[in-house]
Design an enzyme around this catalytic site. Structure first.
Site, PDB file in Angstrom:
ATOM      1  CG  HIS A 171      -4.135 -34.958  20.017  1.00  0.00           C
ATOM      2  ND1 HIS A 171      -4.412 -36.276  20.600  1.00  0.00           N
ATOM      3  CD2 HIS A 171      -5.064 -34.845  18.952  1.00  0.00           C
ATOM      4  CE1 HIS A 171      -5.615 -36.854  20.095  1.00  0.00           C
ATOM      5  NE2 HIS A 171      -5.855 -36.059  19.200  1.00  0.00           N
ATOM      6  N   GLY A 181      -4.299  -1.316   5.826  1.00  0.00           N
ATOM      7  CA  GLY A 181      -3.564  -2.467   5.335  1.00  0.00           C
ATOM      8  C   GLY A 181      -4.029  -3.999   5.760  1.00  0.00           C
ATOM      9  NE  ARG A 182      -5.681  -3.159  11.856  1.00  0.00           N
ATOM     10  CZ  ARG A 182      -4.895  -1.941  12.015  1.00  0.00           C
ATOM     11  NH1 ARG A 182      -4.003  -1.958  10.989  1.00  0.00           N
ATOM     12  NH2 ARG A 182      -5.255  -0.864  12.569  1.00  0.00           N
ATOM     13  CD  GLU A 195       9.790  -5.979   6.680  1.00  0.00           C
ATOM     14  OE1 GLU A 195       9.586  -4.806   6.314  1.00  0.00           O
ATOM     15  OE2 GLU A 195       9.812  -6.080   7.901  1.00  0.00           O
ATOM     16  CE  LYS A 204      -3.416   2.511   2.987  1.00  0.00           C
ATOM     17  NZ  LYS A 204      -3.879   2.576   4.302  1.00  0.00           N
ATOM     18  CD  GLU A 260      -1.331  -3.980  11.833  1.00  0.00           C
ATOM     19  OE1 GLU A 260      -1.948  -4.356  10.940  1.00  0.00           O
ATOM     20  OE2 GLU A 260      -0.065  -3.319  11.782  1.00  0.00           O
ATOM     21  CE  LYS A 269       5.750  -0.880   8.033  1.00  0.00           C
ATOM     22  NZ  LYS A 269       4.891  -0.294   6.907  1.00  0.00           N
TER      23      LYS A 269
END
Ligand code: G6P
Length: 546
Positions: free
Chosen positions: A384, A267-268, A212, A206, A353, A512
């Protein structure tokens, strides 16, 4: 006290929590044969059974009163109407506009955003079809067979996890790989097996400034050029999705290859925008559109259902009940469906977030818990391992169990076992096992009385552990769209109740910035080590090891 904790609705809930005290759900089920039906509802292909919760009508009434007091409906309407609800960033929050099939205009700053949304969707459809039917070819004339989707955070989790969840609907003949981590091992592993002539790279960011994603794209570009492609051929093999078209073109992506998004999409919440392009490539446009339609249906439910029959509102209020009145610090998601195994990680970003915040309204520090830790993994595996702590640990962990009633290529035996484990767990958590039951089970085992008492004590399970069960007719694209929107709105309602801004992420932003500062010191041996003692020592150690 803050305004919220001093408020009548909050105080009433504190009283309700005291009244409920040690009352046991096991007894409520015995006394109320109609309890399951009373506390269940269905819409959008999803049935929510919330009867295994520590609630009664009086509790629910107080929870709905809290929602009313906190003006959940007017806050909801403000969001859907494009008002600047993300007040710290001065932005509207309109991911819902991206999946709005009503045909109505939606305004942001006096301009209707629907034409550009539709125009972008038309472009996505044409592009996806051109890849699938082979009219978009690589620079040597080969059809595209591999897609490498590069992005992180919301530009990764949505596309990856929704694609994974819809495996039975995949388009054949095209592989989609997802790369987020800046650890070079990941991109190297993915590129190693690919033929650059039939590979398309989709770079999703975005902001077009995320370290990254930029680095992974540079590595992919370098690989493409080293493999024989030229600068000119890049246009056929690299596309980008970004709201920062300027930065994307400066980076070298041809303007025609940039799919836009907008600053009013968080973003999310961005999988509904062109960030969802890899999903459309993976599934075909028709299924991708069904995903959007399912989300739209849940939007309509959220907007129109009365609070008392509103699925996201009910799930949000139950979360508030346990977080704020029973001290629950986490919430576990347990999908009993292999393809949905990534869903807890998706909701983890969405919820943590959004609601991991400590300031209410303009500047009031909260004196109540906000977003819980979200975690989980696919059932039945957890049974388990970590379920033990949910059954007998000292912390309260409300759970969401999820199960499709039918799955593609269903094996009746496997599916019956899966369902029985899912239902059996919710039952065990709710009813537990009394000391008397445990003691009785140990009869005729040849134990001394002392040993029998001791063992029975260890085998006693308190029960009264809350869970929701979400059943899907089947987990098709439409239902998955509704499910994602259900959790989005749940998170929104909780943010509205806690009076926090669910749409910024300043903590992540700080990470960041500091990461980039440290990188500079790592890469530049002359840079002064003027940070705190621990970070300086870590950097020095790293430098010396290179
Ligand atoms: O899409 P981008 O601008 O590259 O951002 C990727 C991610 O960056 C940050 O970590 C944000 O907190 C996420 O919400 C966002 O999805």
């Amino acid at each position: 006290m803050t305004q919220l904790t001093a408020s009548p609705a909050w105080q009433a809930l504190q009283l309700q929590a005291q009244r409920i005290g040690d009352q046991h759900m096991r007894d409520w089920f015995a006394q109320q044969p109609e309890r399951a039906g009373r506390y269940s509802l269905s819409d959008c292909g999803i049935t929510l059974d919330y009867s295994k919760n520590r609630i009664n009508d009086a509790v629910l009434e107080s929870l709905f009163a809290l929602a009313k007091q906190q003006q959940v409906t007017s806050k909801r309407d403000a969001m859907f109407a494009g008002q600047v609800v993300n007040h710290t960033e001065g932005r509207a929050v309109l991911h819902t506009a991206l999946r709005d099939f009503s045909g109505d205009s939606i305004w942001v700053n006096d301009s209707d955003v629907t034409p550009e949304i539709k125009a972008t969707q038309v472009r996505i459809k044409a592009f996806v079809e051109a890849i699938h039917n082979g009219t978009h070819k690589g620079y040597t004339g080969k059809p595209i067979k591999q897609v490498v989707s590069i992005g992180i955070g919301g530009s990764f989790l949505g596309p990856k996890i929704m694609s994974e969840a819809l495996k039975p609907y995949w388009q054949q003949g095209l592989n989609v790989h997802f790369v987020a981590n800046v650890d070079g091992c990941h991109i190297q592993d993915v590129l190693a097996g690919l033929d650059h002539e039939e590979t398309l790279v989709v770079m999703s960011s975005k902001s077009f400034s995320t370290q990254e994603t930029l680095q992974n794209t540079l590595t992919a570009k370098d690989w493409f050029l080293r493999s024989g492609g030229t600068q000119q051929d890049i246009a056929k093999h690299f596309v980008a999705v970004s709201s920062n078209v300027k930065a994307a073109t400066e980076f070298g992506i041809a303007e025609d290859n940039i799919f836009p998004m907008w600053d009013w999409v968080g973003g999310r919440y961005s999988l509904w925008s062109a960030i969802g392009l890899p999903i459309a490539l993976r599934l075909g446009y028709e299924h991708y559109e069904a995903l959007l339609k399912g989300a739209y249906e849940m939007d309509c439910h959220f907007k129109t259902a009365p609070l008392e029959q509103n699925m996201p509102v009910i799930m949000a209020l139950l979360g508030v009940w346990y977080t704020n009145f029973f001290g629950a610090q986490s919430h576990v998601l347990l999908p009993y469906y292999h393809y949905l195994r990534g869903f807890p990680a998706y909701v983890q970003q969405l919820d943590m977030e959004s609601n991991g915040k400590s300031v209410a309204a303009e500047k009031e520090t909260v004196d109540y818990a906000t977003g819980p830790v979200i975690w989980g993994s696919e059932g039945t595996n957890g049974q388990h391992s970590f379920h033990q702590l949910i059954h007998q640990g000292q912390v309260l962990i409300p759970a969401d169990f999820m199960l499709p009633l039918k799955v593609p290529n269903q094996d009746a035996t496997h599916h019956a076992m899966l369902a029985s484990n899912c239902f059996g767990q919710t039952q065990a958590l709710m009813q537990g096992k009394t000391y008397e039951e445990a003691y009785a089970e140990l009869e005729d085992k040849g134990l001394s009385e002392e040993k029998r008492v001791s063992l029975a004590t260890h085998k006693t399970m308190p029960g009264n552990k809350p869970s929701n069960t979400l059943l899907f007719e089947q987990l098709d694209p439409r239902t998955l769209g509704s499910l994602v929107a259900l959790y989005e709105h749940k998170v929104f309602v909780q943010g509205a109740i806690w009076n926090i801004n669910s749409f910024d992420q300043w903590g992540v932003e700080l990470g960041k910035v500091l990461g980039n500062q440290v990188l500079d010191k790592i890469q530049n041996a002359d840079a002064a080590l003027d940070l705190d003692g621990s970070t300086n020592a870590l950097i020095e150690r790293f430098r010396n090891a290179q």
